[in-house]
Design a protein around this motif. Structure first.
Motif, PDB file in Angstrom:
ATOM      1  N   LEU A  76      20.171  38.167  57.509  1.00 39.60           N
ATOM      2  CA  LEU A  76      21.432  37.503  57.820  1.00 39.60           C
ATOM      3  C   LEU A  76      22.051  36.806  56.617  1.00 39.60           C
ATOM      4  CD1 LEU A  76      20.535  35.988  61.296  1.00 39.60           C
ATOM      5  CD2 LEU A  76      21.890  38.037  60.809  1.00 39.60           C
ATOM      6  N   ASN A  77      21.304  36.600  55.565  1.00 38.46           N
ATOM      7  CA  ASN A  77      21.808  35.864  54.415  1.00 38.46           C
ATOM      8  C   ASN A  77      22.203  36.753  53.245  1.00 38.46           C
ATOM      9  OD1 ASN A  77      21.468  33.334  55.653  1.00 38.46           O
ATOM     10  ND2 ASN A  77      19.285  33.400  55.197  1.00 38.46           N
ATOM     11  N   ASP A  78      22.374  38.053  53.483  1.00 43.15           N
ATOM     12  CA  ASP A  78      22.796  38.944  52.408  1.00 43.15           C
ATOM     13  C   ASP A  78      24.150  38.502  51.854  1.00 43.15           C
ATOM     14  OD1 ASP A  78      20.558  40.423  52.907  1.00 43.15           O
ATOM     15  OD2 ASP A  78      21.610  42.190  53.630  1.00 43.15           O
ATOM     16  N   THR A  79      24.281  38.522  50.548  1.00 43.55           N
ATOM     17  CA  THR A  79      25.543  38.213  49.901  1.00 43.55           C
ATOM     18  C   THR A  79      26.408  39.471  49.911  1.00 43.55           C
ATOM     19  OG1 THR A  79      24.435  36.607  48.485  1.00 43.55           O
ATOM     20  CG2 THR A  79      26.589  37.363  47.774  1.00 43.55           C
ATOM     21  N   TYR A  80      27.677  39.307  50.232  1.00 45.92           N
ATOM     22  CA  TYR A  80      28.600  40.440  50.268  1.00 45.92           C
ATOM     23  C   TYR A  80      29.998  39.956  49.925  1.00 45.92           C
ATOM     24  CZ  TYR A  80      29.944  38.720  54.910  1.00 45.92           C
ATOM     25  OH  TYR A  80      30.389  37.940  55.941  1.00 45.92           O
ATOM     26  N   LEU A  81      30.935  40.906  49.802  1.00 52.17           N
ATOM     27  CA  LEU A  81      32.308  40.586  49.462  1.00 52.17           C
ATOM     28  C   LEU A  81      33.251  40.960  50.598  1.00 52.17           C
ATOM     29  CD1 LEU A  81      32.458  42.064  45.845  1.00 52.17           C
ATOM     30  CD2 LEU A  81      31.969  39.693  46.503  1.00 52.17           C
ATOM     31  N   GLU A  82      34.254  40.127  50.808  1.00 51.02           N
ATOM     32  CA  GLU A  82      35.408  40.453  51.644  1.00 51.02           C
ATOM     33  C   GLU A  82      36.580  40.575  50.676  1.00 51.02           C
ATOM     34  OE1 GLU A  82      36.112  37.488  54.605  1.00 51.02           O
ATOM     35  OE2 GLU A  82      34.307  38.016  55.738  1.00 51.02           O
ATOM     36  N   ILE A  83      37.247  41.709  50.682  1.00 53.83           N
ATOM     37  CA  ILE A  83      38.329  41.963  49.736  1.00 53.83           C
ATOM     38  C   ILE A  83      39.605  42.285  50.499  1.00 53.83           C
ATOM     39  CG2 ILE A  83      39.126  43.439  47.846  1.00 53.83           C
ATOM     40  CD1 ILE A  83      36.146  44.008  47.239  1.00 53.83           C
ATOM     41  N   GLU A  84      40.666  41.542  50.207  1.00 48.63           N
ATOM     42  CA  GLU A  84      41.989  41.829  50.751  1.00 48.63           C
ATOM     43  C   GLU A  84      42.829  42.414  49.633  1.00 48.63           C
ATOM     44  OE1 GLU A  84      43.856  38.433  52.521  1.00 48.63           O
ATOM     45  OE2 GLU A  84      42.037  37.880  53.603  1.00 48.63           O
ATOM     46  N   GLY A  85      43.649  43.394  49.962  1.00 41.85           N
ATOM     47  CA  GLY A  85      44.496  43.963  48.927  1.00 41.85           C
ATOM     48  C   GLY A  85      45.461  44.986  49.468  1.00 41.85           C
ATOM     49  N   LYS A  86      46.051  45.717  48.520  1.00 44.03           N
ATOM     50  CA  LYS A  86      46.993  46.775  48.840  1.00 44.03           C
ATOM     51  C   LYS A  86      46.462  48.083  48.284  1.00 44.03           C
ATOM     52  CE  LYS A  86      51.122  43.952  48.978  1.00 44.03           C
ATOM     53  NZ  LYS A  86      52.515  43.840  48.544  1.00 44.03           N
ATOM     54  N   ALA A  87      46.693  49.163  49.028  1.00 46.43           N
ATOM     55  CA  ALA A  87      46.226  50.480  48.609  1.00 46.43           C
ATOM     56  C   ALA A  87      47.404  51.433  48.466  1.00 46.43           C
ATOM     57  CB  ALA A  87      45.226  51.031  49.622  1.00 46.43           C
ATOM     58  N   LEU A 119      42.533  56.743  46.810  1.00 46.19           N
ATOM     59  CA  LEU A 119      43.099  55.455  47.211  1.00 46.19           C
ATOM     60  C   LEU A 119      42.910  54.505  46.043  1.00 46.19           C
ATOM     61  CD1 LEU A 119      41.740  55.088  50.856  1.00 46.19           C
ATOM     62  CD2 LEU A 119      43.807  56.262  50.030  1.00 46.19           C
ATOM     63  N   ASP A 120      43.985  53.955  45.566  1.00 46.95           N
ATOM     64  CA  ASP A 120      44.010  53.040  44.427  1.00 46.95           C
ATOM     65  C   ASP A 120      44.239  51.644  45.009  1.00 46.95           C
ATOM     66  OD1 ASP A 120      44.757  51.490  42.233  1.00 46.95           O
ATOM     67  OD2 ASP A 120      45.887  53.115  41.299  1.00 46.95           O
ATOM     68  N   ILE A 121      43.196  50.809  44.972  1.00 47.19           N
ATOM     69  CA  ILE A 121      43.212  49.535  45.697  1.00 47.19           C
ATOM     70  C   ILE A 121      43.273  48.370  44.713  1.00 47.19           C
ATOM     71  CG2 ILE A 121      41.967  48.064  47.323  1.00 47.19           C
ATOM     72  CD1 ILE A 121      40.603  50.909  48.146  1.00 47.19           C
ATOM     73  N   THR A 122      44.309  47.564  44.869  1.00 47.36           N
ATOM     74  CA  THR A 122      44.495  46.371  44.043  1.00 47.36           C
ATOM     75  C   THR A 122      44.199  45.141  44.897  1.00 47.36           C
ATOM     76  OG1 THR A 122      46.211  47.498  42.780  1.00 47.36           O
ATOM     77  CG2 THR A 122      46.126  45.096  42.605  1.00 47.36           C
ATOM     78  N   PRO A 123      43.082  44.459  44.633  1.00 50.37           N
ATOM     79  CA  PRO A 123      42.757  43.264  45.417  1.00 50.37           C
ATOM     80  C   PRO A 123      43.723  42.106  45.136  1.00 50.37           C
ATOM     81  CG  PRO A 123      40.810  44.124  44.325  1.00 50.37           C
ATOM     82  CD  PRO A 123      41.995  44.816  43.731  1.00 50.37           C
ATOM     83  N   SER A 124      44.020  41.343  46.170  1.00 50.75           N
ATOM     84  CA  SER A 124      44.790  40.112  46.006  1.00 50.75           C
ATOM     85  C   SER A 124      43.883  38.895  46.162  1.00 50.75           C
ATOM     86  CB  SER A 124      45.932  40.051  47.018  1.00 50.75           C
ATOM     87  OG  SER A 124      45.434  40.188  48.335  1.00 50.75           O
ATOM     88  N   GLU A 125      42.791  39.065  46.890  1.00 49.69           N
ATOM     89  CA  GLU A 125      41.819  37.988  47.076  1.00 49.69           C
ATOM     90  C   GLU A 125      40.448  38.599  47.355  1.00 49.69           C
ATOM     91  OE1 GLU A 125      42.797  34.361  49.407  1.00 49.69           O
ATOM     92  OE2 GLU A 125      41.094  34.976  50.641  1.00 49.69           O
ATOM     93  N   ILE A 126      39.442  37.982  46.770  1.00 52.57           N
ATOM     94  CA  ILE A 126      38.054  38.392  47.012  1.00 52.57           C
ATOM     95  C   ILE A 126      37.280  37.148  47.423  1.00 52.57           C
ATOM     96  CG2 ILE A 126      35.946  39.362  46.022  1.00 52.57           C
ATOM     97  CD1 ILE A 126      37.722  40.887  44.034  1.00 52.57           C
ATOM     98  N   ARG A 127      36.535  37.262  48.518  1.00 55.10           N
ATOM     99  CA  ARG A 127      35.692  36.148  48.960  1.00 55.10           C
ATOM    100  C   ARG A 127      34.230  36.559  48.837  1.00 55.10           C
ATOM    101  NH1 ARG A 127      39.973  36.284  52.153  1.00 55.10           N
ATOM    102  NH2 ARG A 127      39.005  37.526  53.785  1.00 55.10           N
ATOM    103  N   LEU A 128      33.463  35.763  48.138  1.00 52.29           N
ATOM    104  CA  LEU A 128      32.019  35.937  48.031  1.00 52.29           C
ATOM    105  C   LEU A 128      31.409  35.210  49.220  1.00 52.29           C
ATOM    106  CD1 LEU A 128      29.497  36.808  46.334  1.00 52.29           C
ATOM    107  CD2 LEU A 128      29.620  34.537  45.296  1.00 52.29           C
ATOM    108  N   MET A 129      30.701  35.961  50.061  1.00 48.15           N
ATOM    109  CA  MET A 129      30.162  35.404  51.292  1.00 48.15           C
ATOM    110  C   MET A 129      28.634  35.334  51.228  1.00 48.15           C
ATOM    111  SD  MET A 129      33.038  34.975  52.835  1.00 48.15           S
ATOM    112  CE  MET A 129      32.549  34.583  54.506  1.00 48.15           C
TER     113      MET A 129
END
Length: 141
Positions: A76-87, A119-129
């Motif tokens: 349950l404690n694995d570190t991962y990323l949530e990425i918001e952006g445009k593709a 798909l060319d994805i440009t992140p606007s925000e990345i959250r380290l969880m």
């Protein structure tokens, strides 16, 4: 955690992981699927797909995406990323050659396959969880 440390952790996760989920918007609802992601220096992401998929249709109507990547299923404690952006859907030879690798051969005839797009994805925000302090760390781009 300062910005440089956060950027380094994000880069480490992207370097170590290629499989994640990509969510697009279909009929005003989120739709997720597993994808393979590639990246160059920085946080820009690429993913190969067929031009005749639902995700390509979705992105033509709404270019907003959400990506989850890095969870290793160790607990349950694995570190991962949530990425918001445009593709954007790209079919230029330069981008297709850059992303092409032998793992894509089961789906495409080669980098010149007319059905192969990127798909060319440009992140606007990345959250380290789920980092050690269990607080989300936000990196705005």
């Amino acid at each position: 955690m300062n910005k440089q440390q956060l950027e380094e952790k994000v880069q480490q996760i992207l370097d170590k992981n290629q499989i994640g989920t990509l969510a697009s918007i279909k009929d005003n609802k989120p739709f997720s699927r597993y994808m393979t992601f590639f990246h160059e220096e920085g946080f820009h992401l690429y993913s190969a797909t067929d031009k005749d998929t639902h995700k390509v249709e979705d992105l033509q109507e709404n270019d907003q995406v959400h990506i989850l990547i890095g969870y290793e299923n160790k607990g349950l404690n694995d570190t991962y990323l949530e990425i918001e952006g445009k593709a954007k859907v790209k079919d230029s030879n330069d981008v297709k050659q850059m992303v092409w690798n032998d793992d894509l051969e089961p789906w495409f005839e080669g980098p010149d396959d007319p059905n192969y797009v990127v798909l060319d994805i440009t992140p606007s925000e990345i959250r380290l969880m789920n980092d050690a302090d269990h607080q989300p760390h936000r990196l705005e781009l």
